[in-house]
Design a protein around this motif. Structure first.
Motif, PDB file in Angstrom:
ATOM      1  N   GLU A 273       0.832  -1.196   0.000  1.00 44.41           N
ATOM      2  CA  GLU A 273       0.000   0.000   0.000  1.00 44.41           C
ATOM      3  C   GLU A 273       0.870   1.251   0.000  1.00 44.41           C
ATOM      4  O   GLU A 273       0.536   2.233  -0.637  1.00 44.41           O
ATOM      5  CB  GLU A 273      -0.896   0.006   1.246  1.00 44.41           C
ATOM      6  CG  GLU A 273      -1.925  -1.112   1.279  1.00 44.41           C
ATOM      7  CD  GLU A 273      -3.229  -0.718   0.610  1.00 44.41           C
ATOM      8  OE1 GLU A 273      -3.584   0.466   0.673  1.00 44.41           O
ATOM      9  OE2 GLU A 273      -3.884  -1.594   0.031  1.00 44.41           O
ATOM     10  N   GLN A 274       1.958   1.199   0.775  1.00 46.74           N
ATOM     11  CA  GLN A 274       2.815   2.375   0.885  1.00 46.74           C
ATOM     12  C   GLN A 274       4.178   1.934   1.417  1.00 46.74           C
ATOM     13  O   GLN A 274       4.256   1.079   2.283  1.00 46.74           O
ATOM     14  CB  GLN A 274       2.183   3.388   1.845  1.00 46.74           C
ATOM     15  CG  GLN A 274       2.954   4.680   1.939  1.00 46.74           C
ATOM     16  CD  GLN A 274       2.216   5.719   2.793  1.00 46.74           C
ATOM     17  OE1 GLN A 274       1.104   5.483   3.254  1.00 46.74           O
ATOM     18  NE2 GLN A 274       2.845   6.857   3.001  1.00 46.74           N
TER      19      GLN A 274
ATOM     20  N   LYS B 257      -0.895   7.258   2.766  1.00 50.48           N
ATOM     21  CA  LYS B 257      -1.324   7.532   1.395  1.00 50.48           C
ATOM     22  C   LYS B 257      -2.666   6.898   1.072  1.00 50.48           C
ATOM     23  O   LYS B 257      -3.346   7.325   0.165  1.00 50.48           O
ATOM     24  CB  LYS B 257      -0.263   7.001   0.412  1.00 50.48           C
ATOM     25  CG  LYS B 257       0.976   7.880   0.329  1.00 50.48           C
ATOM     26  CD  LYS B 257       1.547   7.865  -1.083  1.00 50.48           C
ATOM     27  CE  LYS B 257       2.794   8.739  -1.191  1.00 50.48           C
ATOM     28  NZ  LYS B 257       4.001   8.021  -0.706  1.00 50.48           N
ATOM     29  N   THR B 258      -2.984   5.805   1.761  1.00 55.31           N
ATOM     30  CA  THR B 258      -4.259   5.149   1.445  1.00 55.31           C
ATOM     31  C   THR B 258      -5.087   4.998   2.710  1.00 55.31           C
ATOM     32  O   THR B 258      -4.576   5.112   3.827  1.00 55.31           O
ATOM     33  CB  THR B 258      -4.033   3.745   0.845  1.00 55.31           C
ATOM     34  OG1 THR B 258      -3.474   2.919   1.866  1.00 55.31           O
ATOM     35  CG2 THR B 258      -3.111   3.779  -0.350  1.00 55.31           C
ATOM     36  N   ALA B 259      -6.359   4.741   2.513  1.00 55.52           N
ATOM     37  CA  ALA B 259      -7.281   4.575   3.638  1.00 55.52           C
ATOM     38  C   ALA B 259      -6.837   3.403   4.498  1.00 55.52           C
ATOM     39  O   ALA B 259      -6.899   3.449   5.719  1.00 55.52           O
ATOM     40  CB  ALA B 259      -8.693   4.355   3.124  1.00 55.52           C
TER      41      ALA B 259
ATOM     42  N   ARG C 226     -12.545   6.860  12.469  1.00 50.52           N
ATOM     43  CA  ARG C 226     -12.889   6.677  11.067  1.00 50.52           C
ATOM     44  C   ARG C 226     -14.330   7.131  10.859  1.00 50.52           C
ATOM     45  O   ARG C 226     -15.227   6.770  11.623  1.00 50.52           O
ATOM     46  CB  ARG C 226     -12.754   5.205  10.701  1.00 50.52           C
ATOM     47  CG  ARG C 226     -13.019   4.871   9.251  1.00 50.52           C
ATOM     48  CD  ARG C 226     -12.769   3.383   9.021  1.00 50.52           C
ATOM     49  NE  ARG C 226     -12.679   3.060   7.613  1.00 50.52           N
ATOM     50  CZ  ARG C 226     -13.720   2.771   6.869  1.00 50.52           C
ATOM     51  NH1 ARG C 226     -14.941   2.753   7.390  1.00 50.52           N
ATOM     52  NH2 ARG C 226     -13.556   2.476   5.581  1.00 50.52           N
TER      53      ARG C 226
ATOM     54  N   PRO D 114     -14.202  12.512  -1.697  1.00 52.84           N
ATOM     55  CA  PRO D 114     -13.635  11.631  -0.674  1.00 52.84           C
ATOM     56  C   PRO D 114     -14.713  10.733  -0.076  1.00 52.84           C
ATOM     57  O   PRO D 114     -15.881  11.117  -0.027  1.00 52.84           O
ATOM     58  CB  PRO D 114     -13.082  12.596   0.368  1.00 52.84           C
ATOM     59  CG  PRO D 114     -13.851  13.844   0.191  1.00 52.84           C
ATOM     60  CD  PRO D 114     -14.299  13.905  -1.239  1.00 52.84           C
TER      61      PRO D 114
ATOM     62  N   LYS E 274      -7.700  13.588   7.385  1.00 56.37           N
ATOM     63  CA  LYS E 274      -7.206  12.798   6.258  1.00 56.37           C
ATOM     64  C   LYS E 274      -8.379  12.165   5.511  1.00 56.37           C
ATOM     65  O   LYS E 274      -9.136  11.383   6.090  1.00 56.37           O
ATOM     66  CB  LYS E 274      -6.275  11.675   6.742  1.00 56.37           C
ATOM     67  CG  LYS E 274      -5.120  12.178   7.589  1.00 56.37           C
ATOM     68  CD  LYS E 274      -4.086  12.901   6.754  1.00 56.37           C
ATOM     69  CE  LYS E 274      -2.908  13.335   7.620  1.00 56.37           C
ATOM     70  NZ  LYS E 274      -2.072  14.326   6.927  1.00 56.37           N
ATOM     71  N   CYS E 275      -8.526  12.558   4.248  1.00 60.84           N
ATOM     72  CA  CYS E 275      -9.648  12.050   3.441  1.00 60.84           C
ATOM     73  C   CYS E 275      -9.142  11.094   2.364  1.00 60.84           C
ATOM     74  O   CYS E 275      -8.068  11.295   1.808  1.00 60.84           O
ATOM     75  CB  CYS E 275     -10.367  13.205   2.751  1.00 60.84           C
ATOM     76  SG  CYS E 275     -11.107  14.314   3.903  1.00 60.84           S
ATOM     77  N   TYR E 276      -9.929  10.055   2.120  1.00 65.17           N
ATOM     78  CA  TYR E 276      -9.559   9.110   1.046  1.00 65.17           C
ATOM     79  C   TYR E 276     -10.763   8.758   0.201  1.00 65.17           C
ATOM     80  O   TYR E 276     -11.881   8.749   0.676  1.00 65.17           O
ATOM     81  CB  TYR E 276      -8.969   7.835   1.662  1.00 65.17           C
ATOM     82  CG  TYR E 276      -7.746   8.141   2.491  1.00 65.17           C
ATOM     83  CD1 TYR E 276      -6.521   8.328   1.871  1.00 65.17           C
ATOM     84  CD2 TYR E 276      -7.845   8.322   3.853  1.00 65.17           C
ATOM     85  CE1 TYR E 276      -5.413   8.677   2.611  1.00 65.17           C
ATOM     86  CE2 TYR E 276      -6.752   8.656   4.599  1.00 65.17           C
ATOM     87  CZ  TYR E 276      -5.532   8.829   3.978  1.00 65.17           C
ATOM     88  OH  TYR E 276      -4.428   9.167   4.707  1.00 65.17           O
TER      89      TYR E 276
END
Lengths: 300, 350
Positions: free
Chosen positions: B214-215, B227-229, B240, B268, B348-350
């Motif tokens: 993922e990262q 970087k990812t949810a 969350r 998002p 933080k939005c994904y």
């Protein structure tokens, strides 16, 4: 009541020592009866009679003559040595043949398939030794299946003499004892973590080195306990040497049998029996010493 | 520093199941690289491919510039510390550590000196003749590490070696492992499901999920800028929120809470806020800080990790807030309402 007396009182009431002992004795009695009546007493009787001969007046007197007779007659101790050597050889063969089988069943194939193959291995035990020995006669005889097949495809013109030789005797002994090597070896191999093999390979060990330094030492308790069972069964077997071995392949049990039932010399038979017992115990003791195994570890 | 290990487009399939899917990464010489993921994410398979126990379906493992295609485990310049250590139970400590050296056909004096040096490095002098089965968990750990390190591998692979230890010992071994790695300078690749182990020890962490990376980032970046949810949810604690829609700069959650985020991305779906990103009673006039009211439901006391379980006033959204243990907030009680602020960069939005 003083502190001390109180403490003793509690100790006495909480300790179920007496009742425990009674249960223990009750459970042990059948085992003790079995050992004393069926093993210790007859052996003591045999031991005493092995040191006795009948004198001219028909009385039993102490003598070493029975043992001396064994060493005087070449055929006796030759059979004795041959029996020991063959029993060791058969044990070694049983190990060589069954170890790959045990390894395959525990480490290579799935547990479900292994259970099926183990069942197949057990089948000879169900039919009994006498039947399997006769089975080998059918296979190995001059007009048996193997010779018939060999002649049919033209490999040989005359039947190969296999039955009533050392070869057929060894096959018979192997066949009836092999399974007792597979089972203990399998149980130790089952507890061998595969990651030990991977770790050894990761550290640069070749397949042969892994086998020699990891797998064999790890399964040593199983190998030794299997070897003891196989060796005992083989050295004390009577059927396979008698039926498959024929005239030329004398086994020491046959000598004992002859003493007891052919010449009715029970005293000499008893002495021979004790010599065999000492031989097998001695070889097992040496094997345990040599392999660095303890009897209690092997037994578990 | 050059790359000691390069993984290119690595894929591993077991029948229809893809355990490792198109993984690419490289590890610098002397680095401490962790692969973090929950059980079954494919991290152990990846490690076994690098060690040579499993053949890759596609892709390539390159160690010190050489392709490892078809090279068996015993010929690879890597050593592995197994999850359950896999010490040889029929050998003593010395024989375990010397096992690999004996395979190199070294002289006895050299084997002895290298074994002794390694044992003193891991603090096990005087234990040479001890049975490995008689050692404590931490000592077994050190024997396993010594047994691998004595081979002077290019890369040491560690497959969750601290998993079986109790918590106190694990905390201790974490620090010890990191110091050992610094001291000897061998590249470590460390597999774990424990984010704290990964964060504390690593120079770089790859977060693995369902066979994919993922990262890959430094521990700090991973924590600060997931970087990812999945990474945001997996690494560290997070609140969350499912988002139902956005209106301009305003994010609206499923349960009707709306909060402004000025630099909003398109569409998002989820919002993550770390408990420690929330400021209780923020001072007036802070820029880029969103403030809102909360009601305390209960106080979850856990020493330095104490949290407030709250609901956002006017909604049913639940929010965990870290509570600093500096006596300032000792007077808080259940049912109390408070003002809370959060910097928009911490949304933080994904």
């Amino acid at each position: 009541m003083s502190q001390n007396a109180k403490l003793q009182n509690t100790l006495q009431t909480t300790k179920p020592k007496n009742s425990f002992n009674v249960t223990l004795y009750l459970l042990i009695i059948p085992v003790l009866l079995w050992l004393v009546l069926l093993i210790v007493l007859p052996h003591l009787d045999l031991l005493v009679s092995s040191f006795e001969i009948e004198n001219d007046d028909g009385e039993m007197v102490f003598s070493l003559a029975n043992y001396i007779a064994f060493f005087k007659e070449e055929i006796y101790w030759l059979t004795f040595v041959k029996t020991a050597a063959y029993a060791i050889g058969v044990t070694a063969l049983a190990f060589i043949i069954t170890f790959p089988v045990a390894f395959y069943l525990t480490k290579v194939i799935s547990k479900k398939n292994a259970a099926f193959f183990i069942l197949l291995l057990l089948i000879p035990l169900w039919v009994g030794e006498l039947v399997t020995v006769y089975g080998w006669m059918v296979l190995l005889g001059d007009h048996g299946i193997i010779n018939h097949f060999l002649m049919a495809i033209g490999i040989v013109d005359e039947p190969i003499n296999m039955l009533y030789t050392d070869f057929s005797m060894i096959i018979g002994l192997l066949y009836m004892s092999m399974l007792f090597m597979v089972v203990p070896v399998m149980s130790t191999l089952e507890s061998l973590d595969d990651s030990l093999i991977e770790a050894a390979s990761d550290l640069g060990a070749s397949k042969w080195t892994i086998f020699r330094t990891i797998i064999i030492p790890y399964s040593m308790p199983g190998i030794v306990s299997g070897a003891i069972i196989v060796f005992m069964l083989v050295i004390g077997d009577y059927l396979a040497p008698n039926i498959l071995g024929g005239k030329s392949s004398l086994w020491f049990t046959e000598q004992i049998y002859n003493k007891f039932l052919t010449t009715f010399n029970w005293n000499e038979g008893a002495a021979f029996g004790f010599l065999l017992l000492m031989l097998s115990s001695g070889i097992i003791w040496l094997a345990l010493k040599f392999s660095g195994q303890k009897l209690d570890r092997v037994g578990s | 520093m050059s790359n000691i290990l390069e993984i290119k487009n690595l894929t591993k399939k077991f029948g229809d199941f893809t355990a490792v899917e198109d993984v690419n990464f490289s590890v610098k010489d002397g680095g401490f690289f962790s692969i973090l993921g929950s059980s079954g994410c494919g991290k152990s398979t990846l490690l076994r491919i690098i060690a040579g126990f499993e053949p890759e379906t596609e892709g390539e493992v390159i160690i010190r510039g050489e392709s490892m295609k078809g090279v068996p485990p015993e010929k690879r310049p890597v050593n592995i510390v197994f999850q359950h250590l896999a010490l040889f139970p029929m050998m003593n400590v010395r024989e375990n550590v010397a096992f690999g050296l004996k395979r190199l056909k070294l002289s006895n004096t050299e084997i002895d000196s290298r074994v002794n040096e390694m044992l003193s490095r891991v603090g096990l002098e005087g234990y040479e003749k001890k049975d490995v089965t008689a050692l404590s968990g931490g000592q077994k750990q050190r024997v396993a590490i010594a047994r691998s390190l004595v081979m002077k591998p290019s890369i040491l692979l560690l497959d969750e070696p601290l998993g079986a230890l109790d918590r106190k010992l694990r905390e201790h071994m974490k620090v010890e492992l990191k110091l050992l790695q610094r001291e000897i300078g061998t590249t470590f690749i460390y597999i774990t499901h424990d984010q704290s182990e990964a964060l504390v020890m690593s120079d770089e962490i790859a977060v693995m999920h369902e066979g994919r990376f993922e990262q890959i980032d430094t521990p700090r970046n991973l924590y600060k800028n997931p970087k990812t949810a999945f990474v945001a949810g997996f690494v560290g604690d997070s609140n969350r929120f499912e988002l139902s829609r956005t209106e301009g700069d305003t994010l609206i959650t499923n349960k009707g809470w709306s909060i402004n985020k000025k630099s909003s991305m398109a569409e998002p779906k989820v919002l993550y806020i770390r408990p420690e990103a929330l400021i209780i009673n923020p001072s007036e006039g802070l820029t880029d800080v969103e403030t809102f009211g909360i009601t305390i439901k209960t106080i979850l006391f856990d020493g330095s990790n104490t949290k407030l379980a709250t609901t956002v006033t006017g909604t049913t959204e639940e929010l965990l807030i870290s509570l600093p243990q500096n006596a300032e907030f000792d007077g808080l009680s259940e049912g109390q309402t408070l003002q809370v602020g959060v910097h928009i960069n911490d949304l933080k939005c994904y």
